[in-house]
Write a protein that holds these residues in place. Structure first.
Motif, PDB file in Angstrom:
ATOM      1  N   PHE A 104     -10.971 -28.838   8.500  1.00 30.85           N
ATOM      2  CA  PHE A 104      -9.606 -28.444   8.757  1.00 30.85           C
ATOM      3  C   PHE A 104      -9.199 -27.372   7.752  1.00 30.85           C
ATOM      4  O   PHE A 104      -9.298 -27.576   6.551  1.00 30.85           O
ATOM      5  N   PRO A 105      -8.709 -26.239   8.227  1.00 30.12           N
ATOM      6  CA  PRO A 105      -8.281 -25.195   7.297  1.00 30.12           C
ATOM      7  C   PRO A 105      -7.068 -25.658   6.505  1.00 30.12           C
ATOM      8  O   PRO A 105      -6.121 -26.177   7.058  1.00 30.12           O
ATOM      9  N   LYS A 106      -7.103 -25.443   5.237  1.00 32.06           N
ATOM     10  CA  LYS A 106      -6.023 -25.890   4.362  1.00 32.06           C
ATOM     11  C   LYS A 106      -4.975 -24.796   4.253  1.00 32.06           C
ATOM     12  O   LYS A 106      -5.209 -23.731   3.731  1.00 32.06           O
ATOM     13  N   ALA A 107      -3.800 -25.083   4.784  1.00 33.55           N
ATOM     14  CA  ALA A 107      -2.687 -24.147   4.701  1.00 33.55           C
ATOM     15  C   ALA A 107      -1.873 -24.445   3.451  1.00 33.55           C
ATOM     16  O   ALA A 107      -1.776 -25.583   3.025  1.00 33.55           O
ATOM     17  N   PRO A 108      -1.243 -23.439   2.886  1.00 35.50           N
ATOM     18  CA  PRO A 108      -0.479 -23.689   1.666  1.00 35.50           C
ATOM     19  C   PRO A 108       0.708 -24.593   1.896  1.00 35.50           C
ATOM     20  O   PRO A 108       1.213 -25.210   0.981  1.00 35.50           O
ATOM     21  N   GLN A 109       1.192 -24.694   3.148  1.00 37.81           N
ATOM     22  CA  GLN A 109       2.347 -25.524   3.421  1.00 37.81           C
ATOM     23  C   GLN A 109       1.980 -26.969   3.730  1.00 37.81           C
ATOM     24  O   GLN A 109       2.837 -27.802   3.914  1.00 37.81           O
ATOM     25  N   GLN A 110       0.713 -27.270   3.841  1.00 32.00           N
ATOM     26  CA  GLN A 110       0.285 -28.588   4.299  1.00 32.00           C
ATOM     27  C   GLN A 110       0.363 -29.612   3.171  1.00 32.00           C
ATOM     28  O   GLN A 110       0.009 -29.359   2.044  1.00 32.00           O
ATOM     29  N   THR A 111       0.882 -30.809   3.492  1.00 23.76           N
ATOM     30  CA  THR A 111       0.946 -31.892   2.522  1.00 23.76           C
ATOM     31  C   THR A 111       0.271 -33.103   3.102  1.00 23.76           C
ATOM     32  O   THR A 111      -0.425 -33.033   4.096  1.00 23.76           O
ATOM     33  N   THR A 186       3.357 -17.503   6.241  1.00 23.28           N
ATOM     34  CA  THR A 186       3.780 -16.794   5.035  1.00 23.28           C
ATOM     35  C   THR A 186       4.111 -17.819   3.956  1.00 23.28           C
ATOM     36  O   THR A 186       3.935 -19.023   4.154  1.00 23.28           O
ATOM     37  N   LYS A 187       4.601 -17.345   2.844  1.00 27.02           N
ATOM     38  CA  LYS A 187       4.963 -18.259   1.761  1.00 27.02           C
ATOM     39  C   LYS A 187       6.106 -19.189   2.149  1.00 27.02           C
ATOM     40  O   LYS A 187       6.238 -20.280   1.585  1.00 27.02           O
ATOM     41  N   ILE A 188       6.936 -18.768   3.086  1.00 26.11           N
ATOM     42  CA  ILE A 188       8.052 -19.618   3.522  1.00 26.11           C
ATOM     43  C   ILE A 188       7.793 -20.234   4.890  1.00 26.11           C
ATOM     44  O   ILE A 188       8.694 -20.830   5.480  1.00 26.11           O
ATOM     45  N   GLY A 189       6.564 -20.107   5.415  1.00 23.79           N
ATOM     46  CA  GLY A 189       6.222 -20.703   6.690  1.00 23.79           C
ATOM     47  C   GLY A 189       5.972 -19.656   7.766  1.00 23.79           C
ATOM     48  O   GLY A 189       5.958 -18.449   7.500  1.00 23.79           O
ATOM     49  N   ARG A 190       5.804 -20.144   8.979  1.00 26.88           N
ATOM     50  CA  ARG A 190       5.578 -19.248  10.117  1.00 26.88           C
ATOM     51  C   ARG A 190       6.847 -19.056  10.944  1.00 26.88           C
ATOM     52  O   ARG A 190       7.032 -18.021  11.584  1.00 26.88           O
ATOM     53  N   LEU A 191       7.733 -20.039  10.943  1.00 26.23           N
ATOM     54  CA  LEU A 191       8.941 -19.992  11.761  1.00 26.23           C
ATOM     55  C   LEU A 191      10.172 -19.536  10.985  1.00 26.23           C
ATOM     56  O   LEU A 191      11.061 -18.897  11.549  1.00 26.23           O
ATOM     57  N   LEU A 346      17.165 -22.964   2.048  1.00 28.32           N
ATOM     58  CA  LEU A 346      16.965 -23.523   0.710  1.00 28.32           C
ATOM     59  C   LEU A 346      16.494 -24.976   0.736  1.00 28.32           C
ATOM     60  O   LEU A 346      15.860 -25.435  -0.210  1.00 28.32           O
ATOM     61  N   GLY A 347      16.792 -25.717   1.812  1.00 30.01           N
ATOM     62  CA  GLY A 347      16.532 -27.150   1.805  1.00 30.01           C
ATOM     63  C   GLY A 347      15.393 -27.646   2.671  1.00 30.01           C
ATOM     64  O   GLY A 347      15.063 -28.834   2.624  1.00 30.01           O
ATOM     65  N   VAL A 348      14.753 -26.762   3.472  1.00 33.18           N
ATOM     66  CA  VAL A 348      13.721 -27.201   4.417  1.00 33.18           C
ATOM     67  C   VAL A 348      12.405 -26.531   4.075  1.00 33.18           C
ATOM     68  O   VAL A 348      12.350 -25.319   3.815  1.00 33.18           O
ATOM     69  N   ARG A 349      11.336 -27.332   4.100  1.00 34.30           N
ATOM     70  CA  ARG A 349       9.991 -26.798   3.883  1.00 34.30           C
ATOM     71  C   ARG A 349       9.159 -27.012   5.135  1.00 34.30           C
ATOM     72  O   ARG A 349       9.073 -28.121   5.653  1.00 34.30           O
ATOM     73  N   GLU A 350       8.551 -25.964   5.593  1.00 31.47           N
ATOM     74  CA  GLU A 350       7.736 -26.006   6.812  1.00 31.47           C
ATOM     75  C   GLU A 350       6.298 -26.390   6.459  1.00 31.47           C
ATOM     76  O   GLU A 350       5.712 -25.846   5.526  1.00 31.47           O
ATOM     77  N   ARG A 351       5.718 -27.343   7.223  1.00 31.95           N
ATOM     78  CA  ARG A 351       4.374 -27.856   6.939  1.00 31.95           C
ATOM     79  C   ARG A 351       3.500 -27.756   8.171  1.00 31.95           C
ATOM     80  O   ARG A 351       3.950 -28.045   9.274  1.00 31.95           O
ATOM     81  N   ASP A 352       2.234 -27.404   7.967  1.00 28.86           N
ATOM     82  CA  ASP A 352       1.291 -27.350   9.077  1.00 28.86           C
ATOM     83  C   ASP A 352       0.812 -28.756   9.403  1.00 28.86           C
ATOM     84  O   ASP A 352       0.834 -29.654   8.562  1.00 28.86           O
ATOM     85  N   ASP A 353       0.370 -28.955  10.655  1.00 29.19           N
ATOM     86  CA  ASP A 353      -0.119 -30.261  11.115  1.00 29.19           C
ATOM     87  C   ASP A 353      -1.621 -30.181  11.345  1.00 29.19           C
ATOM     88  O   ASP A 353      -2.067 -29.478  12.249  1.00 29.19           O
ATOM     89  N   PRO A 354      -2.449 -30.905  10.562  1.00 31.38           N
ATOM     90  CA  PRO A 354      -3.907 -30.800  10.692  1.00 31.38           C
ATOM     91  C   PRO A 354      -4.485 -31.736  11.739  1.00 31.38           C
ATOM     92  O   PRO A 354      -5.446 -32.438  11.493  1.00 31.38           O
ATOM     93  N   TYR A 355      -3.889 -31.761  12.944  1.00 35.72           N
ATOM     94  CA  TYR A 355      -4.404 -32.677  13.963  1.00 35.72           C
ATOM     95  C   TYR A 355      -5.646 -32.129  14.633  1.00 35.72           C
ATOM     96  O   TYR A 355      -6.448 -32.872  15.190  1.00 35.72           O
TER      97      TYR A 355
END
Length: 593
Positions: A104-111, A186-191, A346-355
């Motif tokens: 699974f590719p590791k995205a910087p937004q993934q937790t 990007t650093k702040i997500g894709r959306l 300022l309050g939302v962080r976008e995360r990728d889904d490694p499904y």
């Protein structure tokens, strides 16, 4: 060496299911713990493929037992575990093989999986959706009467502005969805870059939509152009915001909770929009401009020249006042839009889904689109709520006209609208509890059918007391119609992900085309309803309307919405994702992850 090890592990996996013996599978698994070391990535690659086959087969038989469906997921899990070791796999010669690249590719937004959202994150996410509904509420309730009585374009031109603008907005939805699928992280997500980037231009276009230009002959082009621009920019905001739900967390309960927060704030935004617009512009829709002259057709023949001039001057002053209050309301809503967007950023962080497993080549957009359009749950859900949304849009767009000309409630319409929306805000938590207790499909039927008898009651008994009773009751259905589709759509996306595990990155297609279909249908209904008023003889700027117009407004508020709601609920009966199917999908997706 990696190719050889992949062939060896694949052959070993192919033999295991063919034996059909669960005992032998467990024995081989125990042996693998002695001989191997953890998790060859080549072996791990086979598990999603086997699960995809099992899932696609079971997906075509909704009547299969839940035990059998779960067994397919656990069997795949066992097959994946058979080739686990501690450092690497060995080939037939006993040599140690280095693992391949990460599956699974590791995205910087993934937790971590199943990320729990904080109250602050949910609230900021919900606040981000409020300004869109503030503006949508103002346009839904007041744009039609603004074009007719303040901008003073004829009913046919107003119908063309509403229809073409909505249709254009519908066309831009799949285009924006396509562009989003091509966007990179990007650093702040894709959306997030889409929403932040379009907001300043969106505010400007919204303000000029409520501005009356000094020229008269070109006003139709003015409003058509700015309404189409506004629809384009609101699409650039709304499609990524809707898809953002899938990138907040992989936990279905967390997504449902975030959706409930979002719907509460959006209904509150609708309330704020109606309150701001209604209270500020209420003075533009009273009978004060009619008080100094007779409203009959014989007024000119029976009046002196001085009285006619005095009346015209009064009407022009009143029209100037109406233009000013509409611009003030537009400026206030624009400021609200900017503030809420900053809070969300300022309050939302976008995360990728490694499904999904890593693939060398991404599935093209047109193939992903065809897969989405062939997915039965998506088609059923979209068709059902298309008709239900059209019904709600008809009531919204004609309600102010109905109160003004058909029910003699012009002094109460803004308070009635606020009552509807307050009731909707209060009932959102109730519907969230109801759908968790009894299921989303049951909640949709119970919530949306509630509005039908009360709209008919208002048509046949148009007095103040009945109007407020109907407003409180209708708020329950408005809340359900807003909450349920956006709560059910993530379940459809999960179902699609499980059926097509190698098709990743097309979540925006679901949301963009859902909005496309509902917008297009709403645009047609609004255009047709305004044309009906034109054919009935609507008199722009008049204090009273003829009887055919009153009768048409009663049909647009009562009979037409009821017919659309019944049609939508009949389609919703065919929706295949029950609570058992939803839980099965959740378990299988957890194993994929």
């Amino acid at each position: 060496m990696e190719t050889e090890s992949s062939r060896v592990v694949t052959e070993e996996q192919d033999k295991l299911p063919a034996s059909g013996s669960v005992t032998q599978a467990h024995a081989r698994r125990s042996q693998s713990h002695v001989q191997f070391q953890p998790l060859t990535h080549t072996a791990q690659w086979q598990a999603p493929r086997t699960l995809a086959h099992t899932r696609s087969h079971s997906h075509t038989h909704f009547g299969a037992s839940l035990h059998t469906q779960k067994y397919g997921c656990h069997l795949t899990h066992s097959l994946s575990a058979m080739t686990r070791g501690e450092r690497g796999a060995q080939d037939s010669a006993g040599r140690l093989i280095k693992p391949t690249d990460p599956l699974f590719p590791k995205a910087p937004q993934q937790t971590e999986l199943g990320h729990k959202l904080t109250f602050c994150s949910k609230l900021c996410f919900a606040i981000g959706g409020a300004p869109k509904e503030v503006a949508a509420s103002a346009t839904a309730f007041f744009l039609q009467i603004y074009l007719l009585d303040v901008a003073q374009i004829n009913a046919f031109q107003a119908s063309m502005v509403l229809f073409i603008g909505k249709a254009w907005g519908a066309v831009t939805d799949p285009i924006v969805g396509f562009l989003i699928t091509k966007s990179r992280w990007t650093k702040i997500g894709r959306l997030m870059p889409w929403m932040v980037g379009c907001t300043p231009f969106l505010v400007v276009s919204y303000f000029y939509l409520w501005f009356v230009p000094p020229f008269i002959s070109g006003r139709f082009i003015w409003y058509l152009g700015f309404y189409c621009l506004y629809q384009t920019l609101i699409t650039c905001f709304h499609v990524p915001y809707s898809a953002l739900t899938m990138f907040l967390s992989t936990d279905q309960k967390e997504r449902d909770s975030a959706t409930a927060y979002r719907m509460t704030m959006e209904v509150l935004g609708t309330l704020v929009g109606a309150a701001i617009q209604g209270q500020i512009v209420a003075s533009a829709h009273t009978l004060k401009h009619c008080s100094t002259h007779n409203v009959s057709a014989n007024y000119v023949d029976n009046s002196s020249g001085a009285e006619i001039i005095k009346s015209l001057v009064h009407s022009q002053e009143y029209l100037s006042h109406s233009k000013e209050v509409y611009m003030i309301a537009a400026g206030v809503i624009g400021v609200v839009f900017l503030i809420c967007t900053v809070v969300m950023f300022l309050g939302v962080r976008e995360r990728d889904d490694p499904y999904a497993p890593k693939t060398e080549k991404q599935i093209p957009f047109h193939k992903g689109f065809l897969l989405v359009m062939r997915h039965p749950p998506y088609l059923t859900l979209t068709a059902a709520f298309l008709f239900i949304t059209v019904a709600i849009q008809l009531v919204q767009s004609n309600f102010v006209l109905f109160c003004t000309y058909a029910a003699d409630l012009r002094d109460h319409f803004q308070n009635i609208v606020l009552t509807i929306l307050v009731s909707a805000v209060i009932s959102i938590p109730f519907w969230q509890w109801f759908l968790q207790k009894f299921g989303k499909k049951t909640a949709a039927f119970c919530g949306i059918t509630w509005i039908m008898p009360f709209t008919l009651m208002l048509v046949f008994i148009p007095n103040v007391v009945v109007a407020y009773v109907v407003a409180v009751s209708s708020g329950l259905s408005v809340a359900a119609s807003l909450l349920l589709p956006w709560s059910m759509l993530p379940d459809v996306v999960d179902d699609f992900r499980l059926a097509n595990p190698y098709c990743k990155g097309h979540e925006a297609i679901f949301y963009s085309f859902y909005v496309f279909f509902t917008k297009f249908a709403a645009g047609i209904s609004l255009g047709v309803s305004t044309l009906c008023l034109e054919f009935a003889g609507y008199d722009t700027g008049a204090c009273k309307q003829p009887a055919p117009v009153v009768y048409t407004l009663k049909l647009l508020i009562g009979a037409a919405p009821v017919a659309f709601i019944i049609t939508g609920l009949m389609i919703l009966v065919l929706y295949p994702i029950s609570e058992n199917v939803r839980l099965r999908n959740k378990g299988c997706l957890d194993e994929l992850r």
